[in-house]
Design a protein around this motif. Structure first.
Motif, mmCIF file in Angstrom:
data_model
loop_
_atom_site.group_PDB
_atom_site.id
_atom_site.type_symbol
_atom_site.label_atom_id
_atom_site.label_comp_id
_atom_site.label_asym_id
_atom_site.label_seq_id
_atom_site.Cartn_x
_atom_site.Cartn_y
_atom_site.Cartn_z
ATOM 1 N N ASP A 107 14.954 7.176 -16.679
ATOM 2 C CA ASP A 107 16.260 6.856 -16.109
ATOM 3 C C ASP A 107 16.339 7.173 -14.613
ATOM 4 N N LEU A 108 15.647 8.250 -14.211
ATOM 5 C CA LEU A 108 15.711 8.635 -12.802
ATOM 6 C C LEU A 108 15.191 7.523 -11.897
ATOM 7 N N GLY A 109 14.202 6.819 -12.409
ATOM 8 C CA GLY A 109 13.551 5.797 -11.610
ATOM 9 C C GLY A 109 14.452 4.640 -11.243
ATOM 10 N N ARG A 110 15.588 4.561 -11.892
ATOM 11 C CA ARG A 110 16.481 3.430 -11.591
ATOM 12 C C ARG A 110 17.500 3.775 -10.521
ATOM 13 N N LEU A 111 17.454 5.021 -10.077
ATOM 14 C CA LEU A 111 18.396 5.432 -9.028
ATOM 15 C C LEU A 111 17.782 5.196 -7.655
ATOM 16 N N PRO A 112 18.634 5.095 -6.631
ATOM 17 C CA PRO A 112 18.090 5.037 -5.267
ATOM 18 C C PRO A 112 17.283 6.315 -4.975
ATOM 19 N N ARG A 151 24.658 12.019 -9.933
ATOM 20 C CA ARG A 151 24.997 12.308 -11.326
ATOM 21 C C ARG A 151 25.901 11.239 -11.899
ATOM 22 N N LYS A 152 26.852 10.812 -11.062
ATOM 23 C CA LYS A 152 27.776 9.790 -11.547
ATOM 24 C C LYS A 152 27.051 8.466 -11.728
ATOM 25 N N LEU A 157 24.725 4.468 -15.406
ATOM 26 C CA LEU A 157 23.556 3.730 -15.889
ATOM 27 C C LEU A 157 23.377 3.935 -17.378
ATOM 28 N N ASN A 158 23.481 5.192 -17.777
ATOM 29 C CA ASN A 158 23.244 5.497 -19.175
ATOM 30 C C ASN A 158 24.332 4.945 -20.082
ATOM 31 N N GLU A 159 25.488 4.719 -19.474
ATOM 32 C CA GLU A 159 26.556 4.140 -20.278
ATOM 33 C C GLU A 159 26.549 2.625 -20.162
ATOM 34 N N GLY A 160 25.519 2.122 -19.501
ATOM 35 C CA GLY A 160 25.362 0.677 -19.412
ATOM 36 C C GLY A 160 26.321 0.027 -18.451
ATOM 37 N N ARG A 161 26.784 0.790 -17.484
ATOM 38 C CA ARG A 161 27.713 0.206 -16.527
ATOM 39 C C ARG A 161 27.096 0.211 -15.134
ATOM 40 N N ILE A 162 27.540 -0.704 -14.322
ATOM 41 C CA ILE A 162 27.140 -0.701 -12.920
ATOM 42 C C ILE A 162 28.089 0.235 -12.173
ATOM 43 N N GLN A 165 32.298 2.990 -8.506
ATOM 44 C CA GLN A 165 33.169 4.065 -8.030
ATOM 45 C C GLN A 165 32.990 5.264 -8.948
ATOM 46 N N PRO A 166 33.495 6.393 -8.523
ATOM 47 C CA PRO A 166 33.358 7.589 -9.365
ATOM 48 C C PRO A 166 33.859 7.311 -10.770
ATOM 49 N N ALA A 167 33.053 7.719 -11.741
ATOM 50 C CA ALA A 167 33.383 7.384 -13.107
ATOM 51 C C ALA A 167 34.544 8.227 -13.624
#
Lengths: 172, 253
Positions: A107-112, A151-152, A157-162, A165-167
């Motif tokens: 999952d980390l790999g999908r972050l900037p 973290r947000k 990502l893990n919740e399948g959302r793009i 804004q702050p979740a």
């Protein structure tokens, strides 16, 4: 003290160092180069290490410096090439290689990259904020804001959302 | 409750245990009364834990062959040795260059100034000519008379050598001009008409003069400094008859 820089101590940190390199570099080969040059730098100036310093944080910071140097060089090189002919001869890593590197980081790999680094250092490696700030060469405040954003983003990502804004908004 | 409302960053820092103890306690109290914030903290901790669990396995990151600490240490040591060798080479190159340059300087100085070249020229001009009666100012076969003649022009000159034992008879003396002042030459000849010249002259303003010898073509000039004058013996270089004289003048030559 160089006496603390034993092969055993280094070998113990090596996988972590390699993981950090993979989170930064565009492909596994570059990551290996990064680790190699980091180790060489560390070993050739082992005397400059503070005896009480954390070996891991020290190596991370060397690796990150090497990464920044390399990126600066690469962009300079790219600018020159662009100036000379506009061609882009920089061989892009194959999609497969990138996918492999990213997969190992999950999952980390999908972050900037910026967010990946703080999350990796703080949450996974358990470095303190100050140590993280030292490794990345940024103010501690930047570490904290990046961490919060990372973290947000990860949660989204893990919740399948793009993320846009702050979740979660904190209620006063 | 007078507690400052914690910022988003502070909640993260709290979850990460990065706050100072006093503020940590304050937020603890605050969270007890604010379930939303407490949920946020719990969520952060959950995520951290999840990340640690997912990334606990370091086996995918085992270093590739040749990248264990010992390998890299060896490579660094080898490279350091190579660099030292390179540095030594550079130092050596500069050293040789400097030394060579110094030698060239010496050589070029010597090329500009040939010691006692005037003696050699005097020999070529007056002695090597195969005339039966060389032009001399003062003709005498007796070293004592020649010495008296020499002493009229030079103060405390060294005794004129006697080469009779080697088959060379004194013929006479002659004054010749040199750039250092008046010089005197004494000519010796043997039965075959071969010549040897003994040459005396003032030192001029030369400060560095070393005893030595030099061969110019077929002529050997041996020279030395003694007292207030410079002396030279000029003889045919390849003449066996002159070999003993050359050896007598400079035993180590």
């Amino acid at each position: 003290m160089s006496s603390l820089l034993t092969d055993e101590a280094l070998d113990e940190v090596l996988p972590r160092l390699r993981r950090f390199a993979l989170s930064l570099a565009p492909d596994p080969a570059s990551a290996d180069d990064l680790v190699q040059s980091c180790l060489e730098t560390a070993l050739s100036r082992a005397g400059s290490r503070r005896p009480d310093g954390d070996l891991r944080a020290w190596l991370f910071s060397i690796l990150y410096r090497r990464f920044l140097d390399g990126r600066r060089r690469a962009s300079r090189y790219a600018r020159i090439l662009e100036f000379l002919g506009g061609a882009d001869p920089l061989v892009a890593p194959s999609a497969e290689e990138v996918a492999m590197a990213r997969a190992s980081l999950g999952d980390l790999g999908r972050l900037p990259t910026d967010q990946q680094s703080v999350l990796l250092l703080v949450s996974v490696e358990g470095l303190g904020y100050q140590e993280t700030a030292d490794v990345l060469g940024i103010p501690i405040g930047t570490v904290m804001s990046r961490l919060s954003r990372a973290r947000k983003a990860l949660r989204a990502l893990n919740e399948g959302r793009i993320v846009s804004q702050p979740a979660l908004r904190i209620l006063k | 409750m007078s507690t400052r409302t914690p910022s988003d960053d502070e909640l993260h820092a709290y979850a990460d245990g990065q706050l100072d103890p006093a503020r940590h306690r304050e937020i603890e109290v605050y969270l007890a009364a604010h379930p939303d914030a407490a949920r946020e903290v719990a969520w952060i901790r959950d995520q951290t834990e999840g990340l640690q669990v997912r990334h606990a396995d370091l086996s995918p990151y085992a270093p590739p062959a040749g990248q264990r600490a010992a390998d890299v240490r060896r490579a660094v040591r080898r490279r350091t040795a190579r660099r030292m060798a390179l540095a030594a080479t550079v130092v050596l190159a500069f050293g040789l260059g400097g030394l060579g340059g110094w030698q060239m300087r010496e050589t070029s100085i010597r090329a500009v100034y040939l010691p006692m070249a005037d003696a050699t020229q005097a020999y070529r001009l007056f002695a090597a000519a195969a005339e039966p009666t060389p032009a001399v100012d003062f003709a005498s076969p007796h070293p004592a008379e020649l010495q008296a003649w020499l002493n009229r022009h030079f103060v405390q000159a060294e005794p004129i050598p006697d080469f009779n034992a080697y088959g060379f008879q004194a013929v006479g003396g002659r004054l010749v001009p040199s750039e250092f002042g008046v010089a005197a030459m004494v000519l010796y000849r043997n039965a075959h008409g071969q010549s040897i010249v003994y040459y005396v002259r003032p030192p001029g303003n030369l400060l560095h003069f070393q005893d030595g010898n030099r061969r110019d073509g077929d002529v050997l000039t041996q020279y030395w400094k003694q007292g207030r004058y410079f002396y030279a013996v000029v003889s045919p270089a390849d003449l066996p008859a002159a070999r003993d004289i050359q050896r007598a003048v400079a035993p180590d030559a």
